[in-house]
Write a protein that holds these residues in place. Structure first.
Motif, PDB file in Angstrom:
ATOM      1  N   VAL A 125      -6.818  20.268   1.947  1.00 32.71           N
ATOM      2  CA  VAL A 125      -6.998  18.880   2.363  1.00 32.71           C
ATOM      3  C   VAL A 125      -6.452  17.971   1.273  1.00 32.71           C
ATOM      4  O   VAL A 125      -6.206  18.408   0.139  1.00 32.71           O
ATOM      5  N   CYS A 126      -6.273  16.701   1.623  1.00 32.48           N
ATOM      6  CA  CYS A 126      -5.750  15.722   0.676  1.00 32.48           C
ATOM      7  C   CYS A 126      -6.711  14.528   0.633  1.00 32.48           C
ATOM      8  O   CYS A 126      -6.653  13.639   1.489  1.00 32.48           O
ATOM      9  N   SER A 127      -7.597  14.540  -0.316  1.00 33.44           N
ATOM     10  CA  SER A 127      -8.603  13.480  -0.412  1.00 33.44           C
ATOM     11  C   SER A 127      -7.989  12.181  -0.953  1.00 33.44           C
ATOM     12  O   SER A 127      -6.966  12.226  -1.652  1.00 33.44           O
ATOM     13  N   THR A 129     -10.214  11.829   2.456  1.00 33.86           N
ATOM     14  CA  THR A 129      -9.873  12.164   3.833  1.00 33.86           C
ATOM     15  C   THR A 129     -11.145  12.406   4.636  1.00 33.86           C
ATOM     16  O   THR A 129     -12.263  12.252   4.124  1.00 33.86           O
ATOM     17  N   TYR A 130     -10.989  12.798   5.881  1.00 35.52           N
ATOM     18  CA  TYR A 130     -12.105  13.020   6.798  1.00 35.52           C
ATOM     19  C   TYR A 130     -12.988  14.157   6.289  1.00 35.52           C
ATOM     20  O   TYR A 130     -12.500  15.261   6.019  1.00 35.52           O
ATOM     21  N   TYR A 154      -1.397   6.205  -1.626  1.00 35.17           N
ATOM     22  CA  TYR A 154      -2.121   7.098  -0.694  1.00 35.17           C
ATOM     23  C   TYR A 154      -1.175   7.898   0.191  1.00 35.17           C
ATOM     24  O   TYR A 154      -1.437   8.087   1.376  1.00 35.17           O
ATOM     25  N   CYS A 175      -4.179  13.821   7.464  1.00 31.87           N
ATOM     26  CA  CYS A 175      -4.759  12.763   8.305  1.00 31.87           C
ATOM     27  C   CYS A 175      -3.826  11.555   8.313  1.00 31.87           C
ATOM     28  O   CYS A 175      -3.587  10.938   7.267  1.00 31.87           O
ATOM     29  N   SER A 176      -3.285  11.222   9.495  1.00 30.64           N
ATOM     30  CA  SER A 176      -2.312  10.136   9.594  1.00 30.64           C
ATOM     31  C   SER A 176      -2.445   9.411  10.934  1.00 30.64           C
ATOM     32  O   SER A 176      -2.209  10.027  11.976  1.00 30.64           O
ATOM     33  N   GLY A 178      -4.479   7.593   7.792  1.00 26.43           N
ATOM     34  CA  GLY A 178      -5.521   8.190   6.969  1.00 26.43           C
ATOM     35  C   GLY A 178      -6.902   7.628   7.232  1.00 26.43           C
ATOM     36  O   GLY A 178      -7.069   6.451   7.518  1.00 26.43           O
ATOM     37  N   ASN A 179      -7.882   8.498   7.138  1.00 27.56           N
ATOM     38  CA  ASN A 179      -9.294   8.111   7.163  1.00 27.56           C
ATOM     39  C   ASN A 179      -9.860   8.493   5.799  1.00 27.56           C
ATOM     40  O   ASN A 179      -9.973   9.685   5.509  1.00 27.56           O
TER      41      ASN A 179
END
Length: 295
Positions: A125-127, A129-130, A154, A175-176, A178-179
């Motif tokens: 994952v890429c924080s 993020t969800y 970001y 996430c795109s 992003g959240n």
């Protein structure tokens, strides 16, 4: 120069961590899932004109809830054929590429259960993020590798992500928009990661894509047909205003759809949820007008 650098990074990552030369879904899906016989629905479940299916223990007298325009004494269509066709028309893909879930959360959980061996594999994952990616991974005894987004804009740190890919990283969640960042990820970066991640599925979570400028151009759905390890997840909970209905969508290559269908619950979407989503799709212009008011 940038393209050459990325190509070199991919080559070095493959040599160092022995990633496969090309993506092969059969090697990625858990063997127990490949062996799993899918739940078989008798042909009669496609007979909408049948008043009742007694061998399914449906109530022949119907539902006591009369105000709803739905035959609630009947089980929903397990194949969700009408809804998949409507989603395909909306998003520009084939119905055979569509998986429908109880919210996109079910899609996330299914992807982890189909590909990750508990106690051994990882997701990336890429924080920031969800949070549910890591939560579902933990529930399934799967570890999480975090490669944070760049602090200034970001965006994805592509080189760092490629360096983090190993044969044990089975899913890369991007996430795109992003959240919670709200930033659209660069499509070129997503494509570069998908090209390098020959041992992983790359999942682009587009829960908020309907809020993006020119949302059709922002979506990665058109890439699915030519990218064998790309999955796009979406939801009807945000711009479509159906959070209470719990309708999530994945657009994925057909072999992966088959694997997901083997694992998901037989009737994972209620009749009321399917009906709400179908009505929303038919009223798409009104939904977009409402989105514009929100923005």
């Amino acid at each position: 120069l940038v393209v050459a650098s990325l190509a070199l990074a991919v080559l070095l990552a493959r040599r160092r961590r022995r990633l496969p030369a090309r993506f092969d879904l059969q090697r990625l899906v858990r063997p127990c899932v490949l062996r799993l016989a899918p739940y078989t629905f008798p042909p009669r479940f496609g007979l909408a004109e049948a008043p009742v299916l007694l061998d399914a223990n449906e109530n022949p007298h119907g539902s006591t809830v009369e105000a709803l325009d739905a035959a609630l004494h009947r089980y929903p269509d397990p194949r969700q054929a009408r809804l998949k066709a409507a989603i395909a028309g909306l998003r520009g893909c084939a119905p055979s590429q569509v998986v429908v879930g109880c919210g996109s959360d079910e899609i996330i959980d299914l992807l982890i259960r189909v590909t990750c061996e508990p106690g051994r594999d990882s997701i990336l994952v890429c924080s920031p993020t969800y949070a549910m990616y890591q939560i579902f991974a933990s529930v399934n005894d799967v570890s999480t590798v975090d490669v944070p987004l760049s602090a200034d804009d970001y965006q994805l740190r592509v080189g760092a992500i490629l360096q983090s890919l190993t044969p044990r990283v089975k899913l890369v969640f991007l996430c795109s928009p992003g959240n919670p960042t709200g930033r659209l990820l660069r499509r070129a970066d997503i494509e570069a990661i998908a090209a390098a991640a020959t041992g992983s599925l790359v999942v682009v979570d587009e829960a908020y894509v309907d809020f993006a400028p020119e949302e059709a151009a922002a979506s990665c759905v058109p890439l699915v047909g030519r990218t064998p390890n790309l999955v796009v997840s979406q939801t009807f909970s945000k711009a479509w205003g159906l959070a209470g209905a719990r309708v999530g969508v994945a657009v994925a290559p057909e072999p992966l759809v088959s694997a997901l269908d083997r694992v998901k619950a037989p009737f994972n979407l209620s009749t009321l949820a399917e009906q709400a989503a179908l009505r929303a799709i038919r009223a798409a212009p009104a939904v977009r007008a409402q989105r514009d008011r929100v923005l």
